[in-house]
Design a protein around this motif. Structure first.
Motif: not given
Ligand code: SAM
Length: 293
Positions: A164-167, A193-198
């Motif tokens: 998820t987002d970094p929260i 590989v990592s989810q890296s947001e908008s």
């Protein structure tokens, strides 16, 4: 808002950075619960199929989940020369595991998801995504991925951070210590590989994330994909490796020969996805490496 029969017109709206809101019309709530980590909701929408939201933030929708899950999995698995062992941190909906397990080279796949409520809600209400969680090749651990990365002594060829987002509990998944521990888990040609947001809304998160990764990886790149359900419509993944280059070491014939049928990922997209808009190259200059396109 009500319609002419005075029925409630229900919408869920994700608010991002307190500046933009993205709404989806809801037909029915299928599940709603509060875990020790977050609020978990599964709703049936009018135009996007069944959707999972954690703390009101869209995680997956049946309509466009294939884009995210194909892109997080196939880009690294078709770059690595022989991916056998794959670790997924987060990803309790099962979509990333589903795509990983389509690769016949994969012998071991481990999912470390902190929240059992996410797993159970997805198994019950989104089986098209979650059914991979029942696969016998998959080890599903309900645990904190930060703790797992710090304590694990196994080696992995590919590590996917499907967070998820970094929260909340995902915050440390964007920290230096975590990336150091993940780099220590990677085998010789390992890829993370990592989810890296908008790229539009979250450039500060991206800058911090890639500078935290920089000391531990030989190559760091970023790639983008289109999404219907995340704010801004353009989202991204970080690609960090101990050596493999997603362009030079990519053989398009492997994709054709695999017989894996995809709806978004293609050999052409594999390469083009690493072409970044000028404003992104500028904001991440010095933090990510250019690719030989
Ligand atoms: N595609 C999604 C997105 O970017 O919005 C991510 C989906 S997946 C459901 C994210 C999962 O990461 C959540 O279910 C959440 O519970 C899990 N997660 C968050 N922090 C975690 C941690 N420290 N360890 C393991 N899983 C974590």
């Amino acid at each position: 808002m009500t319609d002419k029969h005075n029925k409630l017109d229900l919408w869920v709206a994700e608010t991002h950075q307190d500046i933009v809101s993205l709404g989806f019309k809801v037909k029915e709530t299928l599940f709603s619960g509060t875990s020790p980590y977050q609020q978990v909701d599964v709703v049936k929408t009018s135009g996007h199929g069944v959707m999972l939201l954690n703390d009101g933030i869209v995680m997956v929708s049946e309509r466009d989940e294939f884009v995210y899950h194909e892109m997080i999995a196939h880009v690294p698995l078709f770059t690595h020369p022989n991916p056998k062992r794959v670790l997924i941190i987060g990803g309790g909906d099962g979509g990333t595991a589903r795509e990983v397990l389509r690769h016949p080279t994969v012998e071991r796949a481990v999912v470390v998801e902190i929240d059992e409520m996410v797993v159970n809600a997805c198994k019950a209400h989104i089986p098209s995504i979650a059914s991979a969680l029942e696969d016998s090749r998959l080890e599903l651990l309900i645990d904190d991925g930060v703790k797992y990365a710090a304590q694990c002594r196994d080696a992995f060829d590919v590590v996917l951070i499907d967070s998820t987002d970094p929260i909340g509990p995902a915050q440390p998944l964007f920290d230096k210590t975590f990336y150091k521990n993940v780099s220590g888990l990677l085998s010789e040609n390992g890829i993370m590989v990592s989810q890296s947001e908008s790229p539009f809304y979250d450039s500060q998160i991206q800058e911090s994330m890639f500078s935290n990764q920089r000391p531990f990886f030989e190559k760091i790149h970023m790639y983008t994909f289109s999404t219907l359900t995340y704010p801004g419509g353009l989202w991204s993944f970080g690609f960090a490796s101990r050596g493999p280059c997603p362009i030079r070491d990519f053989n398009p014939q492997r994709v054709e020969a695999s017989g894996i049928a995809t709806r978004y990922y293609t050999p052409e997209i594999h390469k083009a996805t690493f072409a970044l808009p000028a404003f992104v190259r500028q904001s991440l200059s010095g933090l990510i490496d250019p690719v030989p396109l």
